[in-house]
Scaffold this motif. Structure first.
Motif, PDB file in Angstrom:
ATOM      1  N   TYR A 259       1.192  -3.993  -8.558  1.00  0.00           N
ATOM      2  CA  TYR A 259       0.051  -4.608  -9.223  1.00  0.00           C
ATOM      3  C   TYR A 259      -0.736  -3.624 -10.086  1.00  0.00           C
ATOM      4  O   TYR A 259      -1.657  -4.017 -10.775  1.00  0.00           O
ATOM      5  N   GLY A 260      -0.380  -2.332 -10.007  1.00  0.00           N
ATOM      6  CA  GLY A 260      -1.003  -1.394 -10.937  1.00  0.00           C
ATOM      7  C   GLY A 260      -1.830  -0.292 -10.312  1.00  0.00           C
ATOM      8  O   GLY A 260      -2.532   0.416 -11.031  1.00  0.00           O
ATOM      9  N   ALA A 261      -1.765  -0.111  -8.993  1.00  0.00           N
ATOM     10  CA  ALA A 261      -2.491   1.005  -8.383  1.00  0.00           C
ATOM     11  C   ALA A 261      -1.935   2.312  -8.941  1.00  0.00           C
ATOM     12  O   ALA A 261      -0.747   2.602  -8.822  1.00  0.00           O
ATOM     13  N   THR A 262      -2.792   3.101  -9.574  1.00  0.00           N
ATOM     14  CA  THR A 262      -2.313   4.262 -10.324  1.00  0.00           C
ATOM     15  C   THR A 262      -1.977   5.464  -9.446  1.00  0.00           C
ATOM     16  O   THR A 262      -1.388   6.422  -9.933  1.00  0.00           O
ATOM     17  N   VAL A 263      -2.332   5.423  -8.179  1.00  0.00           N
ATOM     18  CA  VAL A 263      -2.097   6.594  -7.336  1.00  0.00           C
ATOM     19  C   VAL A 263      -0.607   6.775  -7.042  1.00  0.00           C
ATOM     20  O   VAL A 263      -0.154   7.869  -6.733  1.00  0.00           O
ATOM     21  N   ILE A 264       0.196   5.700  -7.162  1.00  0.00           N
ATOM     22  CA  ILE A 264       1.627   5.772  -6.873  1.00  0.00           C
ATOM     23  C   ILE A 264       2.390   5.042  -7.973  1.00  0.00           C
ATOM     24  O   ILE A 264       2.026   3.931  -8.350  1.00  0.00           O
ATOM     25  N   HIS A 265       3.454   5.646  -8.478  1.00  0.00           N
ATOM     26  CA  HIS A 265       4.279   4.991  -9.486  1.00  0.00           C
ATOM     27  C   HIS A 265       5.022   3.806  -8.855  1.00  0.00           C
ATOM     28  O   HIS A 265       5.523   3.912  -7.732  1.00  0.00           O
ATOM     29  N   PRO A 266       5.106   2.667  -9.549  1.00  0.00           N
ATOM     30  CA  PRO A 266       5.670   1.456  -8.950  1.00  0.00           C
ATOM     31  C   PRO A 266       7.070   1.597  -8.371  1.00  0.00           C
ATOM     32  O   PRO A 266       7.389   0.965  -7.362  1.00  0.00           O
ATOM     33  N   LYS A 267       7.927   2.421  -8.984  1.00  0.00           N
ATOM     34  CA  LYS A 267       9.315   2.505  -8.507  1.00  0.00           C
ATOM     35  C   LYS A 267       9.508   3.530  -7.402  1.00  0.00           C
ATOM     36  O   LYS A 267      10.630   3.700  -6.906  1.00  0.00           O
ATOM     37  N   THR A 268       8.444   4.198  -6.996  1.00  0.00           N
ATOM     38  CA  THR A 268       8.566   5.334  -6.079  1.00  0.00           C
ATOM     39  C   THR A 268       8.951   4.922  -4.667  1.00  0.00           C
ATOM     40  O   THR A 268       9.735   5.600  -3.997  1.00  0.00           O
ATOM     41  N   ILE A 269       8.398   3.826  -4.182  1.00  0.00           N
ATOM     42  CA  ILE A 269       8.470   3.530  -2.753  1.00  0.00           C
ATOM     43  C   ILE A 269       9.857   3.123  -2.281  1.00  0.00           C
ATOM     44  O   ILE A 269      10.334   3.572  -1.235  1.00  0.00           O
ATOM     45  N   LYS A 270      10.530   2.258  -3.026  1.00  0.00           N
ATOM     46  CA  LYS A 270      11.760   1.649  -2.523  1.00  0.00           C
ATOM     47  C   LYS A 270      12.833   2.665  -2.152  1.00  0.00           C
ATOM     48  O   LYS A 270      13.457   2.541  -1.079  1.00  0.00           O
ATOM     49  N   PRO A 271      13.119   3.696  -2.976  1.00  0.00           N
ATOM     50  CA  PRO A 271      14.140   4.670  -2.554  1.00  0.00           C
ATOM     51  C   PRO A 271      13.786   5.379  -1.251  1.00  0.00           C
ATOM     52  O   PRO A 271      14.674   5.737  -0.479  1.00  0.00           O
ATOM     53  N   LEU A 272      12.488   5.573  -1.007  1.00  0.00           N
ATOM     54  CA  LEU A 272      12.057   6.212   0.230  1.00  0.00           C
ATOM     55  C   LEU A 272      12.179   5.252   1.408  1.00  0.00           C
ATOM     56  O   LEU A 272      12.628   5.631   2.498  1.00  0.00           O
ATOM     57  N   GLN A 273      11.788   4.006   1.194  1.00  0.00           N
ATOM     58  CA  GLN A 273      11.905   3.005   2.256  1.00  0.00           C
ATOM     59  C   GLN A 273      13.358   2.840   2.694  1.00  0.00           C
ATOM     60  O   GLN A 273      13.647   2.713   3.895  1.00  0.00           O
ATOM     61  N   ASN A 274      14.278   2.862   1.739  1.00  0.00           N
ATOM     62  CA  ASN A 274      15.686   2.645   2.061  1.00  0.00           C
ATOM     63  C   ASN A 274      16.242   3.704   3.003  1.00  0.00           C
ATOM     64  O   ASN A 274      17.213   3.457   3.719  1.00  0.00           O
ATOM     65  N   LYS A 275      15.634   4.895   3.009  1.00  0.00           N
ATOM     66  CA  LYS A 275      16.082   5.960   3.917  1.00  0.00           C
ATOM     67  C   LYS A 275      15.003   6.355   4.925  1.00  0.00           C
ATOM     68  O   LYS A 275      15.120   7.383   5.588  1.00  0.00           O
TER      69      LYS A 275
END
Length: 423
Positions: A259-275
Protein backbone atom coordinates in the motif's frame (compact mmCIF):
# COMPACT_ATOMS: atom_id res chain seq x y z
CA UNK A 1 26.13 -15.08 6.90
CA UNK A 2 23.82 -12.10 7.38
CA UNK A 3 22.83 -9.20 5.14
CA UNK A 4 22.91 -5.55 6.19
CA UNK A 5 21.45 -2.78 4.05
CA UNK A 6 22.33 0.90 4.44
CA UNK A 7 20.20 3.45 2.60
CA UNK A 8 21.15 6.81 1.16
CA UNK A 9 20.36 8.69 4.37
CA UNK A 10 22.83 6.57 6.34
CA UNK A 11 25.75 7.42 4.01
CA UNK A 12 24.81 10.97 3.02
CA UNK A 13 28.07 12.45 4.35
CA UNK A 14 31.47 11.51 5.75
CA UNK A 15 30.12 11.13 9.27
CA UNK A 16 27.49 8.71 7.98
CA UNK A 17 30.16 6.56 6.32
CA UNK A 18 32.15 6.53 9.56
CA UNK A 19 28.99 5.47 11.40
CA UNK A 20 28.64 2.44 9.11
CA UNK A 21 32.05 1.33 10.32
CA UNK A 22 31.00 1.81 13.95
CA UNK A 23 27.89 -0.31 13.43
CA UNK A 24 29.81 -3.11 11.71
CA UNK A 25 32.26 -3.21 14.62
CA UNK A 26 29.32 -4.18 16.86
CA UNK A 27 29.20 -7.52 15.00
CA UNK A 28 32.83 -8.71 14.92
CA UNK A 29 31.97 -12.41 14.59
CA UNK A 30 29.50 -12.11 11.72
CA UNK A 31 30.12 -12.74 8.05
CA UNK A 32 28.30 -9.85 6.40
CA UNK A 33 27.05 -8.87 2.99
CA UNK A 34 26.63 -5.09 3.18
CA UNK A 35 24.29 -3.59 0.60
CA UNK A 36 24.68 0.17 0.12
CA UNK A 37 22.45 2.66 -1.71
CA UNK A 38 23.50 5.83 -3.50
CA UNK A 39 24.56 8.60 -1.11
CA UNK A 40 21.96 11.08 0.12
CA UNK A 41 19.82 12.39 -2.75
CA UNK A 42 22.24 11.27 -5.46
CA UNK A 43 19.63 9.17 -7.26
CA UNK A 44 17.40 12.24 -7.61
CA UNK A 45 20.34 14.21 -9.00
CA UNK A 46 21.20 11.43 -11.46
CA UNK A 47 17.57 11.34 -12.59
CA UNK A 48 17.87 15.06 -13.36
CA UNK A 49 21.06 14.30 -15.27
CA UNK A 50 19.27 11.60 -17.25
CA UNK A 51 16.41 13.99 -18.11
CA UNK A 52 18.90 16.65 -19.14
CA UNK A 53 20.73 14.19 -21.37
CA UNK A 54 17.62 12.65 -22.91
CA UNK A 55 15.23 15.60 -23.08
CA UNK A 56 17.56 18.60 -22.86
CA UNK A 57 15.72 20.00 -19.83
CA UNK A 58 18.82 21.31 -18.03
CA UNK A 59 22.54 21.71 -18.59
CA UNK A 60 24.16 18.27 -18.43
CA UNK A 61 27.62 19.56 -17.43
CA UNK A 62 26.28 21.60 -14.51
CA UNK A 63 24.35 18.69 -13.01
CA UNK A 64 27.25 16.29 -13.43
CA UNK A 65 29.63 18.75 -11.78
CA UNK A 66 27.23 19.07 -8.84
CA UNK A 67 27.16 15.29 -8.40
CA UNK A 68 30.94 14.94 -8.71
CA UNK A 69 31.62 17.75 -6.23
CA UNK A 70 29.29 16.23 -3.66
CA UNK A 71 31.13 12.88 -3.74
CA UNK A 72 34.59 14.44 -3.93
CA UNK A 73 33.92 16.50 -0.81
CA UNK A 74 32.98 13.35 1.11
CA UNK A 75 36.10 11.54 -0.12
CA UNK A 76 38.37 14.47 0.78
CA UNK A 77 36.99 14.49 4.31
CA UNK A 78 37.44 10.73 4.71
CA UNK A 79 40.79 10.54 2.90
CA UNK A 80 42.81 13.79 3.24
CA UNK A 81 45.73 12.03 1.56
CA UNK A 82 45.05 12.72 -2.12
CA UNK A 83 47.33 9.82 -3.08
CA UNK A 84 44.87 7.30 -1.69
CA UNK A 85 43.57 5.10 -4.52
CA UNK A 86 39.91 6.00 -3.85
CA UNK A 87 40.47 9.46 -5.37
CA UNK A 88 41.44 7.92 -8.72
CA UNK A 89 38.72 5.25 -8.48
CA UNK A 90 36.03 7.86 -7.96
CA UNK A 91 37.44 10.02 -10.76
CA UNK A 92 37.39 7.04 -13.15
CA UNK A 93 33.81 6.20 -12.20
CA UNK A 94 32.65 9.65 -13.23
CA UNK A 95 34.84 9.70 -16.36
CA UNK A 96 32.94 6.62 -17.56
CA UNK A 97 29.68 8.46 -16.89
CA UNK A 98 30.95 11.49 -18.82
CA UNK A 99 31.78 9.30 -21.83
CA UNK A 100 28.31 7.74 -21.78
CA UNK A 101 26.54 11.12 -22.03
CA UNK A 102 28.86 12.85 -24.49
CA UNK A 103 26.84 12.21 -27.65
CA UNK A 104 23.16 11.66 -28.35
CA UNK A 105 21.05 9.00 -26.61
CA UNK A 106 21.35 5.61 -28.32
CA UNK A 107 18.69 3.67 -26.45
CA UNK A 108 15.24 4.11 -24.93
CA UNK A 109 14.83 6.45 -21.99
CA UNK A 110 14.48 3.55 -19.54
CA UNK A 111 17.69 1.88 -20.77
CA UNK A 112 19.66 5.14 -20.66
CA UNK A 113 18.21 5.77 -17.19
CA UNK A 114 19.60 2.51 -15.83
CA UNK A 115 23.08 3.11 -17.25
CA UNK A 116 23.22 6.62 -15.75
CA UNK A 117 21.44 6.29 -12.41
CA UNK A 118 23.30 3.11 -11.40
CA UNK A 119 26.50 5.16 -11.05
CA UNK A 120 25.23 6.41 -7.68
CA UNK A 121 25.46 2.94 -6.14
CA UNK A 122 28.83 2.22 -7.75
CA UNK A 123 30.36 5.43 -6.40
CA UNK A 124 28.86 5.00 -2.91
CA UNK A 125 30.05 1.42 -2.47
CA UNK A 126 33.58 2.22 -3.61
CA UNK A 127 33.79 5.01 -1.03
CA UNK A 128 32.29 2.91 1.78
CA UNK A 129 34.47 -0.13 1.04
CA UNK A 130 37.62 2.01 0.89
CA UNK A 131 36.79 3.62 4.22
CA UNK A 132 36.07 0.30 5.94
CA UNK A 133 39.40 -1.06 4.72
CA UNK A 134 41.24 2.04 5.94
CA UNK A 135 39.50 1.65 9.30
CA UNK A 136 40.90 -1.85 9.69
CA UNK A 137 37.74 -3.80 8.90
CA UNK A 138 38.07 -6.98 6.76
CA UNK A 139 36.02 -5.65 3.83
CA UNK A 140 36.15 -5.87 0.04
CA UNK A 141 34.18 -4.23 -2.75
CA UNK A 142 32.32 -6.42 -5.23
CA UNK A 143 30.22 -5.62 -8.29
CA UNK A 144 26.75 -7.04 -7.64
CA UNK A 145 26.20 -7.30 -11.40
CA UNK A 146 28.49 -10.34 -11.30
CA UNK A 147 25.60 -12.37 -9.93
CA UNK A 148 22.26 -10.50 -9.85
CA UNK A 149 20.86 -11.09 -13.32
CA UNK A 150 17.60 -9.75 -14.70
CA UNK A 151 15.56 -9.63 -17.86
CA UNK A 152 15.82 -6.57 -20.11
CA UNK A 153 12.86 -4.64 -18.72
CA UNK A 154 14.84 -1.59 -17.75
CA UNK A 155 13.92 0.38 -14.58
CA UNK A 156 11.87 -2.63 -13.38
CA UNK A 157 14.20 -5.56 -14.00
CA UNK A 158 12.74 -8.96 -13.15
CA UNK A 159 15.28 -11.14 -11.34
CA UNK A 160 16.35 -14.36 -13.03
CA UNK A 161 16.21 -16.37 -9.83
CA UNK A 162 17.75 -19.57 -11.18
CA UNK A 163 20.78 -17.88 -12.74
CA UNK A 164 21.22 -15.46 -9.82
CA UNK A 165 21.12 -18.30 -7.32
CA UNK A 166 23.62 -20.31 -9.38
CA UNK A 167 26.07 -17.40 -9.64
CA UNK A 168 25.84 -16.62 -5.92
CA UNK A 169 26.47 -20.28 -5.08
CA UNK A 170 29.50 -20.35 -7.40
CA UNK A 171 31.09 -17.01 -6.44
CA UNK A 172 29.87 -15.33 -3.28
CA UNK A 173 29.44 -18.31 -0.96
CA UNK A 174 32.87 -19.87 -1.74
CA UNK A 175 34.46 -16.50 -1.05
CA UNK A 176 33.26 -16.54 2.56
CA UNK A 177 34.55 -20.08 2.98
CA UNK A 178 38.07 -18.85 2.21
CA UNK A 179 38.03 -16.99 5.53
CA UNK A 180 39.87 -13.87 4.34
CA UNK A 181 37.63 -10.81 4.34
CA UNK A 182 34.43 -11.23 6.35
CA UNK A 183 32.58 -8.21 4.90
CA UNK A 184 31.54 -7.85 1.27
CA UNK A 185 30.24 -4.43 0.15
CA UNK A 186 27.74 -4.59 -2.71
CA UNK A 187 25.48 -2.19 -4.58
CA UNK A 188 21.76 -2.15 -4.04
CA UNK A 189 19.20 -1.44 -6.76
CA UNK A 190 21.18 -2.71 -9.76
CA UNK A 191 21.73 -5.90 -11.75
CA UNK A 192 22.75 -6.92 -15.26
CA UNK A 193 20.92 -8.27 -18.30
CA UNK A 194 22.03 -11.22 -20.43
CA UNK A 195 23.68 -8.69 -22.79
CA UNK A 196 25.58 -7.18 -19.82
CA UNK A 197 23.67 -3.92 -19.81
CA UNK A 198 23.07 -2.51 -16.35
CA UNK A 199 19.48 -2.87 -15.17
CA UNK A 200 17.73 -1.59 -12.06
CA UNK A 201 15.18 -3.30 -9.84
CA UNK A 202 12.79 -0.37 -9.41
CA UNK A 203 13.04 2.84 -7.43
CA UNK A 204 14.16 2.28 -3.80
CA UNK A 205 15.13 -1.26 -4.84
CA UNK A 206 18.12 -1.71 -2.51
CA UNK A 207 15.93 -3.39 0.10
CA UNK A 208 14.91 -5.87 -2.58
CA UNK A 209 18.57 -6.47 -3.46
CA UNK A 210 19.20 -7.42 0.16
CA UNK A 211 16.27 -9.84 0.10
CA UNK A 212 17.39 -11.44 -3.18
CA UNK A 213 20.90 -11.98 -1.84
CA UNK A 214 19.62 -13.36 1.47
CA UNK A 215 17.21 -15.74 -0.24
CA UNK A 216 19.77 -17.09 -2.71
CA UNK A 217 22.58 -17.36 -0.14
CA UNK A 218 20.42 -18.78 2.66
CA UNK A 219 21.29 -15.90 5.01
CA UNK A 220 20.44 -16.01 8.69
CA UNK A 221 18.80 -12.57 8.69
CA UNK A 222 18.48 -9.23 6.91
CA UNK A 223 18.82 -5.91 8.75
CA UNK A 224 17.76 -2.63 7.15
CA UNK A 225 19.39 0.36 8.87
CA UNK A 226 17.16 3.44 8.71
CA UNK A 227 16.89 6.94 10.13
CA UNK A 228 13.80 5.86 12.11
CA UNK A 229 13.72 3.57 15.17
CA UNK A 230 11.92 0.81 13.24
CA UNK A 231 8.56 0.37 11.55
CA UNK A 232 6.23 3.09 12.78
CA UNK A 233 2.45 3.15 12.49
CA UNK A 234 2.62 6.35 10.43
CA UNK A 235 5.16 8.50 8.59
CA UNK A 236 6.57 11.16 10.98
CA UNK A 237 6.29 13.63 8.08
CA UNK A 238 2.50 13.43 8.38
CA UNK A 239 1.93 12.63 12.07
CA UNK A 240 3.39 14.35 15.13
CA UNK A 241 2.83 11.26 17.27
CA UNK A 242 3.85 7.84 15.98
CA UNK A 243 4.29 4.47 17.64
CA UNK A 244 6.96 1.82 17.10
CA UNK A 245 5.72 -1.62 16.09
CA UNK A 246 8.23 -4.07 17.55
CA UNK A 247 6.99 -7.15 15.70
CA UNK A 248 5.21 -7.57 12.37
CA UNK A 249 4.06 -10.70 10.58
CA UNK A 250 5.23 -11.21 7.02
CA UNK A 251 1.62 -10.80 5.90
CA UNK A 252 1.13 -7.42 7.54
CA UNK A 253 4.52 -6.22 6.28
CA UNK A 254 3.59 -7.25 2.72
CA UNK A 255 0.26 -5.45 3.02
CA UNK A 256 1.83 -2.26 4.37
CA UNK A 257 4.60 -2.19 1.77
CA UNK A 258 2.13 -2.95 -1.03
CA UNK A 259 0.00 0.00 0.00
CA UNK A 260 3.02 2.30 -0.01
CA UNK A 261 4.72 2.21 3.39
CA UNK A 262 8.10 3.70 2.50
CA UNK A 263 10.11 2.01 5.24
CA UNK A 264 10.17 -1.29 3.27
CA UNK A 265 10.32 -1.86 -0.49
CA UNK A 266 7.19 -3.74 -1.67
CA UNK A 267 9.04 -6.71 -3.20
CA UNK A 268 11.35 -7.24 -0.22
CA UNK A 269 9.26 -9.44 2.04
CA UNK A 270 8.22 -12.39 -0.11
CA UNK A 271 11.71 -13.83 -0.83
CA UNK A 272 12.42 -13.71 2.90
CA UNK A 273 9.09 -15.26 3.86
CA UNK A 274 9.68 -18.13 1.44
CA UNK A 275 12.79 -19.13 3.41
CA UNK A 276 11.61 -17.92 6.84
CA UNK A 277 14.44 -15.37 7.06
CA UNK A 278 13.72 -12.66 9.68
CA UNK A 279 13.96 -9.01 8.64
CA UNK A 280 15.07 -6.43 11.19
CA UNK A 281 14.48 -2.69 10.77
CA UNK A 282 16.78 -0.72 13.07
CA UNK A 283 18.05 2.80 13.61
CA UNK A 284 21.55 3.60 12.36
CA UNK A 285 21.51 6.51 14.82
CA UNK A 286 20.73 4.27 17.82
CA UNK A 287 21.81 0.76 16.80
CA UNK A 288 21.49 -0.54 20.35
CA UNK A 289 17.69 -0.07 20.33
CA UNK A 290 15.39 -3.02 19.66
CA UNK A 291 13.84 -1.84 16.37
CA UNK A 292 11.29 -4.00 14.56
CA UNK A 293 11.46 -7.66 13.59
CA UNK A 294 9.37 -9.02 10.72
CA UNK A 295 8.94 -12.78 10.84
CA UNK A 296 6.47 -15.64 10.62
CA UNK A 297 4.83 -14.95 13.98
CA UNK A 298 1.18 -14.17 13.35
CA UNK A 299 -0.18 -11.25 15.34
CA UNK A 300 -2.52 -8.31 14.79
CA UNK A 301 -1.01 -4.86 14.79
CA UNK A 302 -1.43 -3.13 18.16
CA UNK A 303 -2.43 0.22 16.58
CA UNK A 304 -3.92 1.42 13.27
CA UNK A 305 -1.31 2.09 10.58
CA UNK A 306 -1.57 5.09 8.24
CA UNK A 307 -0.02 5.40 4.78
CA UNK A 308 -0.21 8.63 2.79
CA UNK A 309 0.58 8.92 -0.92
CA UNK A 310 0.45 12.33 -2.59
CA UNK A 311 0.43 13.41 -6.26
CA UNK A 312 -2.21 10.84 -7.08
CA UNK A 313 -4.37 10.61 -10.19
CA UNK A 314 -7.88 9.13 -10.21
CA UNK A 315 -8.80 7.76 -13.65
CA UNK A 316 -12.42 6.82 -14.41
CA UNK A 317 -13.14 4.70 -17.47
CA UNK A 318 -16.42 3.82 -19.18
CA UNK A 319 -17.08 2.09 -22.52
CA UNK A 320 -17.80 4.47 -25.39
CA UNK A 321 -20.81 2.39 -26.41
CA UNK A 322 -22.23 2.38 -22.83
CA UNK A 323 -21.91 -1.39 -22.60
CA UNK A 324 -21.03 -3.07 -19.32
CA UNK A 325 -17.55 -3.26 -17.78
CA UNK A 326 -16.88 -7.01 -17.93
CA UNK A 327 -13.88 -9.30 -17.66
CA UNK A 328 -12.88 -8.70 -21.29
CA UNK A 329 -12.69 -4.93 -20.68
CA UNK A 330 -10.68 -5.39 -17.50
CA UNK A 331 -8.21 -7.66 -19.25
CA UNK A 332 -7.53 -5.00 -21.90
CA UNK A 333 -7.30 -2.25 -19.26
CA UNK A 334 -4.82 -4.16 -17.11
CA UNK A 335 -2.74 -4.98 -20.20
CA UNK A 336 -2.49 -1.28 -21.10
CA UNK A 337 -1.44 -0.36 -17.55
CA UNK A 338 1.22 -3.09 -17.62
CA UNK A 339 2.52 -2.04 -21.05
CA UNK A 340 2.96 1.55 -19.84
CA UNK A 341 4.57 0.51 -16.54
CA UNK A 342 1.89 2.12 -14.37
CA UNK A 343 1.07 0.45 -11.03
CA UNK A 344 -2.53 0.60 -9.79
CA UNK A 345 -2.74 1.72 -6.16
CA UNK A 346 -6.44 1.06 -5.68
CA UNK A 347 -9.49 0.48 -7.87
CA UNK A 348 -13.26 0.14 -7.87
CA UNK A 349 -15.67 -0.93 -10.58
CA UNK A 350 -19.41 -0.71 -11.20
CA UNK A 351 -21.52 -1.99 -14.08
CA UNK A 352 -20.51 0.77 -16.51
CA UNK A 353 -17.42 2.38 -15.01
CA UNK A 354 -14.00 1.46 -13.66
CA UNK A 355 -12.00 3.83 -11.41
CA UNK A 356 -8.29 3.47 -10.70
CA UNK A 357 -5.90 5.52 -8.57
CA UNK A 358 -2.24 5.72 -9.67
CA UNK A 359 0.91 7.75 -9.06
CA UNK A 360 0.88 10.73 -11.43
CA UNK A 361 4.11 9.89 -13.28
CA UNK A 362 4.57 12.60 -15.90
CA UNK A 363 6.67 10.29 -18.10
CA UNK A 364 4.19 7.41 -18.24
CA UNK A 365 0.68 8.75 -17.65
CA UNK A 366 0.24 10.81 -20.87
CA UNK A 367 0.92 7.77 -23.07
CA UNK A 368 -1.37 5.62 -20.96
CA UNK A 369 -4.23 8.15 -21.13
CA UNK A 370 -3.85 8.39 -24.90
CA UNK A 371 -3.99 4.59 -25.26
CA UNK A 372 -7.03 4.31 -22.98
CA UNK A 373 -8.87 7.02 -24.92
CA UNK A 374 -8.78 4.90 -28.07
CA UNK A 375 -11.25 2.46 -26.49
CA UNK A 376 -12.83 4.18 -23.49
CA UNK A 377 -14.28 7.44 -22.30
CA UNK A 378 -11.66 8.73 -19.88
CA UNK A 379 -12.11 11.22 -17.05
CA UNK A 380 -9.45 12.01 -14.47
CA UNK A 381 -8.71 14.15 -11.41
CA UNK A 382 -5.19 15.08 -10.34
CA UNK A 383 -3.54 16.61 -7.26
CA UNK A 384 -5.15 14.00 -5.03
CA UNK A 385 -4.03 12.04 -1.98
CA UNK A 386 -4.42 8.33 -1.29
CA UNK A 387 -4.82 7.47 2.39
CA UNK A 388 -4.59 3.82 3.44
CA UNK A 389 -5.44 2.71 6.99
CA UNK A 390 -4.63 -0.83 8.09
CA UNK A 391 -6.73 -1.98 11.10
CA UNK A 392 -9.04 1.01 10.81
CA UNK A 393 -12.15 2.08 12.68
CA UNK A 394 -14.55 4.93 11.99
CA UNK A 395 -12.70 7.27 14.35
CA UNK A 396 -9.47 6.86 12.38
CA UNK A 397 -11.31 7.50 9.10
CA UNK A 398 -12.93 10.65 10.49
CA UNK A 399 -9.54 11.82 11.78
CA UNK A 400 -7.82 11.79 8.39
CA UNK A 401 -10.79 13.18 6.44
CA UNK A 402 -11.00 16.51 8.25
CA UNK A 403 -11.01 19.21 5.58
CA UNK A 404 -10.98 16.61 2.77
CA UNK A 405 -13.50 15.56 0.14
CA UNK A 406 -13.61 11.78 -0.43
CA UNK A 407 -13.74 10.87 -4.14
CA UNK A 408 -13.33 7.11 -3.73
CA UNK A 409 -13.52 4.73 -0.78
CA UNK A 410 -12.53 1.06 -0.88
CA UNK A 411 -12.98 -1.10 2.24
CA UNK A 412 -12.02 -4.63 3.21
CA UNK A 413 -12.15 -6.30 6.61
CA UNK A 414 -8.86 -4.82 7.83
CA UNK A 415 -8.00 -2.08 5.35
CA UNK A 416 -9.66 1.07 4.00
CA UNK A 417 -8.34 3.21 1.16
CA UNK A 418 -9.55 6.77 0.59
CA UNK A 419 -8.83 8.91 -2.45
CA UNK A 420 -9.30 12.48 -1.28
CA UNK A 421 -8.74 16.08 -2.29
CA UNK A 422 -8.56 19.18 -0.17
CA UNK A 423 -12.06 20.40 0.62
Amino acid sequence: MDVFKFGGASVKDAEGVRNVGKILRLFPDKELVVVVSAMGKTTNALERLCDAFYYGKENVADILEEIKTYHENIVRELFPDTKHTIHDELHNTFVELEWSIEGQPEYTYDQEYDQIVSVGELAATKIVAAYLQSDGLPARWWDVRDFIRTDDRFREGKVDWDLTGKLIAETLLPFFKQGKEKIVVLQGFIGATAENFTSTLGREGSDYTAAVLAHCAGAGSVTIWKDVPGVLNADPKWFDETKLIEQLSYQDAIELSYYGATVIHPKTIKPLQNKDIPLYVKSFLKPEEVGTVINGQQSSLPVPCFIFKVNQLLISLSPKDFSFIVEENMSRIFRLFSEHGVKINTMQNSAISFSLCVDNDERRIPGLIKALQEEYRVLYNDNLELITIRYYDQATIDRVCIGKKVLLEVKSRYTVQLVVKNG
